[in-house]
Design a protein around this motif. Sequence first.
Motif, short mmCIF file in Angstrom:
data_model
loop_
_atom_site.label_atom_id
_atom_site.label_comp_id
_atom_site.label_asym_id
_atom_site.label_seq_id
_atom_site.Cartn_x
_atom_site.Cartn_y
_atom_site.Cartn_z
N VAL A 293 0.84 -1.20 0.00
CA VAL A 293 0.00 0.00 0.00
C VAL A 293 0.87 1.25 0.00
CG1 VAL A 293 -1.87 -1.19 1.22
CG2 VAL A 293 -0.18 0.11 2.53
N GLU A 294 0.30 2.34 -0.51
CA GLU A 294 0.96 3.63 -0.42
C GLU A 294 0.86 4.14 1.02
OE1 GLU A 294 -1.14 6.00 -3.24
OE2 GLU A 294 0.16 5.42 -4.92
N THR A 297 -1.66 7.35 1.33
CA THR A 297 -3.08 7.19 1.02
C THR A 297 -3.68 5.88 1.49
OG1 THR A 297 -2.66 6.18 -1.15
CG2 THR A 297 -2.71 8.60 -1.05
N ARG A 299 -3.66 3.31 -0.33
CA ARG A 299 -4.15 2.64 -1.53
C ARG A 299 -3.33 1.40 -1.85
NH1 ARG A 299 -3.11 2.28 -7.00
NH2 ARG A 299 -1.17 3.48 -6.75
N ASN A 300 -4.01 0.32 -2.17
CA ASN A 300 -3.35 -0.91 -2.58
C ASN A 300 -2.79 -0.70 -3.99
OD1 ASN A 300 -2.66 -3.52 -3.43
ND2 ASN A 300 -4.41 -4.48 -2.43
N GLU A 305 -7.43 2.41 -10.79
CA GLU A 305 -8.63 3.09 -10.33
C GLU A 305 -9.89 2.32 -10.69
OE1 GLU A 305 -8.91 5.69 -8.38
OE2 GLU A 305 -6.72 5.82 -8.22
N SER A 370 -9.54 -3.90 -3.82
CA SER A 370 -8.80 -3.17 -2.79
C SER A 370 -8.05 -4.10 -1.84
CB SER A 370 -9.74 -2.27 -1.99
OG SER A 370 -10.73 -3.05 -1.33
#
Length: 477
Positions: A293-294, A297, A299-300, A305, A370
């Motif tokens: 992940v980031e 954020t 985010r994976n 997107e 995700s």
Amino acid sequence: MPPAKKEVRPSNRGGRTRTPAFVKNLRGVKDWKEASGWLDWRGIEDIECITPDQAGVARGKMMPSKKFTSNTSLALPSAVFMTTITGGYPEDGNGFSYPEDDGDLKLVPDLDTLSVVPWESDPTAQVICDLVHQDGRAVEFTPRNVLRKVLAAYDKLGLKPVVAPEIEFYLVRKNPDPDYPLTPPVGRSGRPIGGGAGYSIAGVNEFDELIDDIYHFSESQGLEIDTLIHEEGAGQLEINLRHGDPIELADQVFLFKRTIREAALKHETYATFMAKPIQGQPGSAMHIHQSIVEKKTGRNIFKNEDGTESDAFFHFIGGMQKHVPNALVMLAPYVNSYRRLTQAASAPVNNKWGYDNRTTAFRVPRSDPSARRVENRIPSSDANPYLALAASLACGLIGLQKKLPAEPPILTTANEDEIDLPRGLLEAVDLFEADEELRAALGQSFCATYAAIKRAEFETFMEVISPWEREFLLLNV
């Protein structure tokens, strides 16, 4: 170690005694002041300062809790981390050099890991320690620091790995004589446990009291079990842990192994994490689920997107396909480990990947985008969890950095034809030493030390004459 601290006392405002919230933490405190209060509130008499060696065995020192919180310096000889599983030491060579002075390495307690030792009769606590040189530099070749090095490389890219290990193990009858084969234990039914009981609730219920102790011991230490199942082998169980930070999860596996062994001994049974303890029965794995992940954020990075697989997803798999065979000695660290890695079995001998394909080395479970992750199915349960995680994540990291392509996914059975992995310990060590990118990711001094240990262990194994040799060679050759 810290200077002496004043004893923490509960506050008494408004005539009421208020207990600080931190003393009720099952696991971890933030500083030495809290540690003193935490120990005092529980009446802890002794504390075990432990750290994993190259085999994942707990090494360290025990001391009175009052001494632990005083200005006391803790140290271990550097030779502790150059020892083979049999207690021997490797020869110098191939980049490894045994330190002539065998100088001390300092133990630095990680207070986030402070917890009780629930199986001890006297009030006892434990804390996992890191190793540093006398000048404060991290010791590169110790397992916890090897994993930290890999995670630091991810951190520089603004990334954070998330992992979830699954640990298989066997319960077996006590076996004080190693010349005799291991046998399944007797459950509450009074009959020996048989195989073929995968996911059987009745199979789990055979060990109700022992499993209750595993749960109680784990809860007391703040360790979270996600699920527990009976696996295919006779008396083989599996514990799944909740996903999280790699250091924290490696710590949990390290402590779970101690916990499960102690719970088993309480019930006159052995728990073993050997990769292949019983002939004719399935081996024991430590599957590792991994996502990245980031940091900013959350985010994976394995998804775009629109939910489709990202380039980073394929690069991570590409890195594992190329480098995991070279890192196998960290995932399958003993001669016995390679008895598990056989064709047409549930343990892979390939470096293929596929969607929900358990015959591949790298399985991508069905999930929401995700939660997309890559399961490494190669590691065996005898692996040091810190080193197995470090190796697996390092291979994926090289793929991300070098943008390595992944092969197409396998849609059919992948474990019956090609063998893409080393077939034995020495071959695995050779590949490990030859992979320059992997050595750079893990640290040169660690790689030289670890390879030397594995070569020495193989030579010790070769001194033992097996029953197979006596059966088939004694009168026939």
